[in-house]
Motif scaffolding. Sequence first.
Motif, PDB file in Angstrom:
ATOM      1  N   CYS A 358       0.827  -1.215   0.000  1.00  0.00           N
ATOM      2  CA  CYS A 358       0.000   0.000   0.000  1.00  0.00           C
ATOM      3  C   CYS A 358       0.860   1.264   0.000  1.00  0.00           C
ATOM      4  CB  CYS A 358      -0.940  -0.002   1.199  1.00  0.00           C
ATOM      5  SG  CYS A 358      -2.314  -1.164   1.063  1.00  0.00           S
ATOM      6  N   LEU A 359       1.942   1.266   0.788  1.00  0.00           N
ATOM      7  CA  LEU A 359       2.809   2.436   0.803  1.00  0.00           C
ATOM      8  C   LEU A 359       3.582   2.570  -0.502  1.00  0.00           C
ATOM      9  CD1 LEU A 359       4.228   2.411   4.454  1.00  0.00           C
ATOM     10  CD2 LEU A 359       2.501   3.943   3.487  1.00  0.00           C
ATOM     11  N   TRP A 360       3.926   1.459  -1.105  1.00  0.00           N
ATOM     12  CA  TRP A 360       4.619   1.527  -2.404  1.00  0.00           C
ATOM     13  C   TRP A 360       3.688   2.144  -3.445  1.00  0.00           C
ATOM     14  CZ3 TRP A 360       9.720   0.324  -3.424  1.00  0.00           C
ATOM     15  CH2 TRP A 360      10.094   0.380  -4.776  1.00  0.00           C
ATOM     16  N   GLN A 361       2.459   1.650  -3.489  1.00  0.00           N
ATOM     17  CA  GLN A 361       1.498   2.193  -4.444  1.00  0.00           C
ATOM     18  C   GLN A 361       1.159   3.647  -4.140  1.00  0.00           C
ATOM     19  OE1 GLN A 361      -1.504  -1.402  -4.500  1.00  0.00           O
ATOM     20  NE2 GLN A 361      -2.020  -0.031  -6.181  1.00  0.00           N
ATOM     21  N   GLY A 362       0.927   3.935  -2.866  1.00  0.00           N
ATOM     22  CA  GLY A 362       0.411   5.241  -2.504  1.00  0.00           C
ATOM     23  C   GLY A 362       1.448   6.332  -2.368  1.00  0.00           C
ATOM     24  N   LEU A 363       2.716   5.947  -2.133  1.00  0.00           N
ATOM     25  CA  LEU A 363       3.750   6.962  -1.938  1.00  0.00           C
ATOM     26  C   LEU A 363       4.873   6.885  -2.969  1.00  0.00           C
ATOM     27  CD1 LEU A 363       4.169   6.934   1.969  1.00  0.00           C
ATOM     28  CD2 LEU A 363       2.632   8.321   0.567  1.00  0.00           C
ATOM     29  N   VAL A 364       5.452   5.696  -3.158  1.00  0.00           N
ATOM     30  CA  VAL A 364       6.596   5.576  -4.069  1.00  0.00           C
ATOM     31  C   VAL A 364       6.168   5.774  -5.518  1.00  0.00           C
ATOM     32  CG1 VAL A 364       8.424   4.057  -4.914  1.00  0.00           C
ATOM     33  CG2 VAL A 364       7.849   4.091  -2.475  1.00  0.00           C
ATOM     34  N   GLU A 365       5.120   5.069  -5.939  1.00  0.00           N
ATOM     35  CA  GLU A 365       4.689   5.177  -7.336  1.00  0.00           C
ATOM     36  C   GLU A 365       4.168   6.574  -7.673  1.00  0.00           C
ATOM     37  OE1 GLU A 365       1.990   2.080  -8.424  1.00  0.00           O
ATOM     38  OE2 GLU A 365       3.537   0.518  -8.343  1.00  0.00           O
ATOM     39  N   LYS A 366       3.734   7.310  -6.670  1.00  0.00           N
ATOM     40  CA  LYS A 366       3.265   8.681  -6.897  1.00  0.00           C
ATOM     41  C   LYS A 366       4.368   9.715  -6.722  1.00  0.00           C
ATOM     42  CE  LYS A 366      -1.535   7.680  -5.632  1.00  0.00           C
ATOM     43  NZ  LYS A 366      -2.664   7.977  -4.709  1.00  0.00           N
ATOM     44  N   GLY A 367       5.585   9.257  -6.468  1.00  0.00           N
ATOM     45  CA  GLY A 367       6.716  10.158  -6.361  1.00  0.00           C
ATOM     46  C   GLY A 367       6.769  10.970  -5.076  1.00  0.00           C
ATOM     47  N   LEU A 368       6.021  10.560  -4.052  1.00  0.00           N
ATOM     48  CA  LEU A 368       5.987  11.310  -2.795  1.00  0.00           C
ATOM     49  C   LEU A 368       7.163  10.957  -1.892  1.00  0.00           C
ATOM     50  CD1 LEU A 368       2.144  11.155  -2.043  1.00  0.00           C
ATOM     51  CD2 LEU A 368       3.465  13.085  -2.952  1.00  0.00           C
ATOM     52  N   VAL A 369       7.652   9.724  -1.968  1.00  0.00           N
ATOM     53  CA  VAL A 369       8.887   9.322  -1.282  1.00  0.00           C
ATOM     54  C   VAL A 369       9.678   8.428  -2.216  1.00  0.00           C
ATOM     55  CG1 VAL A 369       7.813   9.425   1.015  1.00  0.00           C
ATOM     56  CG2 VAL A 369       7.939   7.243  -0.187  1.00  0.00           C
ATOM     57  N   THR A 370      10.962   8.322  -1.974  1.00  0.00           N
ATOM     58  CA  THR A 370      11.803   7.422  -2.761  1.00  0.00           C
ATOM     59  C   THR A 370      11.813   6.036  -2.109  1.00  0.00           C
ATOM     60  OG1 THR A 370      13.819   7.906  -1.517  1.00  0.00           O
ATOM     61  CG2 THR A 370      13.276   9.379  -3.358  1.00  0.00           C
ATOM     62  N   PRO A 371      12.200   5.000  -2.855  1.00  0.00           N
ATOM     63  CA  PRO A 371      12.336   3.674  -2.233  1.00  0.00           C
ATOM     64  C   PRO A 371      13.272   3.682  -1.031  1.00  0.00           C
ATOM     65  CG  PRO A 371      12.383   3.455  -4.613  1.00  0.00           C
ATOM     66  CD  PRO A 371      12.419   4.928  -4.325  1.00  0.00           C
ATOM     67  N   THR A 372      14.360   4.438  -1.120  1.00  0.00           N
ATOM     68  CA  THR A 372      15.310   4.514  -0.006  1.00  0.00           C
ATOM     69  C   THR A 372      14.667   5.143   1.220  1.00  0.00           C
ATOM     70  OG1 THR A 372      17.225   4.614  -1.474  1.00  0.00           O
ATOM     71  CG2 THR A 372      17.513   5.472   0.755  1.00  0.00           C
ATOM     72  N   GLU A 373      13.920   6.227   1.034  1.00  0.00           N
ATOM     73  CA  GLU A 373      13.248   6.878   2.158  1.00  0.00           C
ATOM     74  C   GLU A 373      12.226   5.950   2.805  1.00  0.00           C
ATOM     75  OE1 GLU A 373      13.559  11.496   0.499  1.00  0.00           O
ATOM     76  OE2 GLU A 373      11.833  10.227  -0.012  1.00  0.00           O
ATOM     77  N   LEU A 374      11.495   5.212   1.982  1.00  0.00           N
ATOM     78  CA  LEU A 374      10.511   4.280   2.523  1.00  0.00           C
ATOM     79  C   LEU A 374      11.200   3.184   3.315  1.00  0.00           C
ATOM     80  CD1 LEU A 374       7.570   3.314   2.724  1.00  0.00           C
ATOM     81  CD2 LEU A 374       7.940   2.022   0.606  1.00  0.00           C
ATOM     82  N   TRP A 375      12.294   2.646   2.786  1.00  0.00           N
ATOM     83  CA  TRP A 375      12.962   1.527   3.471  1.00  0.00           C
ATOM     84  C   TRP A 375      13.640   1.976   4.756  1.00  0.00           C
ATOM     85  CZ3 TRP A 375      11.049  -1.584  -0.184  1.00  0.00           C
ATOM     86  CH2 TRP A 375      11.050  -2.963   0.109  1.00  0.00           C
ATOM     87  N   ARG A 376      14.147   3.183   4.767  1.00  0.00           N
ATOM     88  CA  ARG A 376      14.724   3.680   6.020  1.00  0.00           C
ATOM     89  C   ARG A 376      13.656   3.757   7.109  1.00  0.00           C
ATOM     90  NH1 ARG A 376      18.390   8.455   3.289  1.00  0.00           N
ATOM     91  NH2 ARG A 376      20.251   7.175   2.891  1.00  0.00           N
ATOM     92  N   ALA A 377      12.456   4.188   6.728  1.00  0.00           N
ATOM     93  CA  ALA A 377      11.381   4.362   7.712  1.00  0.00           C
ATOM     94  C   ALA A 377      10.748   3.051   8.131  1.00  0.00           C
ATOM     95  CB  ALA A 377      10.308   5.296   7.141  1.00  0.00           C
ATOM     96  N   LEU A 378      10.889   2.003   7.315  1.00  0.00           N
ATOM     97  CA  LEU A 378      10.284   0.704   7.620  1.00  0.00           C
ATOM     98  C   LEU A 378      11.292  -0.343   8.087  1.00  0.00           C
ATOM     99  CD1 LEU A 378       7.691   0.180   4.711  1.00  0.00           C
ATOM    100  CD2 LEU A 378       7.163   0.440   7.144  1.00  0.00           C
ATOM    101  N   SER A 379      12.565  -0.058   7.948  1.00  0.00           N
ATOM    102  CA  SER A 379      13.568  -1.088   8.245  1.00  0.00           C
ATOM    103  C   SER A 379      14.718  -0.551   9.085  1.00  0.00           C
ATOM    104  CB  SER A 379      14.111  -1.676   6.933  1.00  0.00           C
ATOM    105  OG  SER A 379      15.110  -2.638   7.166  1.00  0.00           O
ATOM    106  N   THR A 380      15.486   0.378   8.526  1.00  0.00           N
ATOM    107  CA  THR A 380      16.691   0.867   9.195  1.00  0.00           C
ATOM    108  C   THR A 380      16.364   1.609  10.486  1.00  0.00           C
ATOM    109  OG1 THR A 380      17.685   1.146   7.007  1.00  0.00           O
ATOM    110  CG2 THR A 380      18.811   2.179   8.874  1.00  0.00           C
ATOM    111  N   ASN A 381      15.480   2.615  10.394  1.00  0.00           N
ATOM    112  CA  ASN A 381      15.207   3.459  11.559  1.00  0.00           C
ATOM    113  C   ASN A 381      14.439   2.752  12.673  1.00  0.00           C
ATOM    114  OD1 ASN A 381      16.600   5.404  10.211  1.00  0.00           O
ATOM    115  ND2 ASN A 381      14.835   6.669   9.709  1.00  0.00           N
ATOM    116  N   PRO A 382      13.449   1.905  12.359  1.00  0.00           N
ATOM    117  CA  PRO A 382      12.818   1.168  13.460  1.00  0.00           C
ATOM    118  C   PRO A 382      13.809   0.327  14.259  1.00  0.00           C
ATOM    119  CG  PRO A 382      11.453   1.034  11.510  1.00  0.00           C
ATOM    120  CD  PRO A 382      12.742   1.681  11.089  1.00  0.00           C
ATOM    121  N   ARG A 383      14.745  -0.319  13.572  1.00  0.00           N
ATOM    122  CA  ARG A 383      15.755  -1.105  14.279  1.00  0.00           C
ATOM    123  C   ARG A 383      16.616  -0.200  15.156  1.00  0.00           C
ATOM    124  NH1 ARG A 383      15.533  -4.440   9.417  1.00  0.00           N
ATOM    125  NH2 ARG A 383      14.976  -6.564  10.078  1.00  0.00           N
TER     126      ARG A 383
END
Length: 434
Positions: A358-383
Amino acid sequence: METQCRPQVRCLDPIQGTETRVTVMVRGKAIVAVEDDSYPIPTDAVVIPGENLLLAPSLADLYSYSGEPGHEDRETLSQLLQTAIAGGFRDIAILPTMDPPLDRPQTLQWLEQRLNQMAGINAHPQEQGEDGATVQCHWWGSVTQGNQGQQLTEWGELSQAGVIGFSDGGAIADWRLLQRALEYGAMVGKPLALVPLHSSLRGNGVMREGPLAIQLGLPPDPVMSEAAAIASLLELLPHYPTPVHLMRISTARGVALIAQAKSQGLNCTASVNWHHLLLSNEAIAHGLPPHTPHYDPNLRFDPPLGNEGDRLALIDGIKNGVIDAIAVDHQAFTYEEKTQTFAETPPGAIGYELVLPCLWQGLVEKGLVTPTELWRALSTNPRQCLGLSQVNPPRILFDPGLPWTLQRGALQTSAYNSPWWGHSLKGKVVAWEL
């Protein structure tokens, strides 16, 4: 079992902020090798184009709920783990709101024993042996006894027992007690996750205050119920070294207050529920065509959905690092619980298998965040917020274009309280690094 060769896969490194192309070897649903893209393809491998796939670190969740023990009719612990793995998560942290709550070491011991009984939980149990992916379950300990906000738990005992940090999963109304919790936190050195909410300012509000709440006749929850609590917490935090995490930020004003505090060097982290990045209170008024009606009880969240300005400010917060992480806040409910009126239904929705597509469709595909920004918020930063190691977490293979429909049998959990129920979606995790 055949081996598939997926050349030209995008390989994302969110820590370095780089992308390369690699060849991924997959057997069943397990990633068995990742090679440079010049790797010679084995003659016995089945070659399938991989240029549309993404290889990236597995995801991590800051906080969600377990129905077990106490509410197994909502979702069992086994189902929770299975749906987390299927969604690409390798680390999940569970709030202490089960029944009995995790306010004493004995509850944690029971949970760990339960996990040991389920060792080797598989994301696709009908395919045992093809995929041995597992998830690491971490536990938040209760700040107060029974999560009632009246008397502190024995933090030292819970810390020694192995909780990852402390949270009640809801607001603590007694500010003197909260001050003592910050003092305790400095001694145990583990994160304290707080919900910034002035309950008396919220009252019985279930929808963000504004014209739509009036139009729909729903009790309003003013922005100040969150903003005043954040401002008060930010006044307290400089006096204590406790690592504090602010949960469920939902307003533009909240983002602005945290941005100001961080610019002045205040050491705290913050997260947002993923639904608040995709939906505004317009969804409550008009539904999500073609399947989700207005007043849908699955659109009730705590905190409530904000207006469009709030949503865009939260996205900007993710991009600029003011909001460190995106939380799943997965919470299963029964059909009976979610078929009440909007104001009476309990807030919350499932999310582990939905958040990435859902976030890929709603944010990445619409150019609102980059894949790197999304992955940092879902993977790197939570850890990082949880104090977990960032060294070589297992990776997942994600197919952003794989179509599927959210319907019975599509998920690894029996719960289906989601506003996207019945919708056609794109994106699935298709393989796991063991």
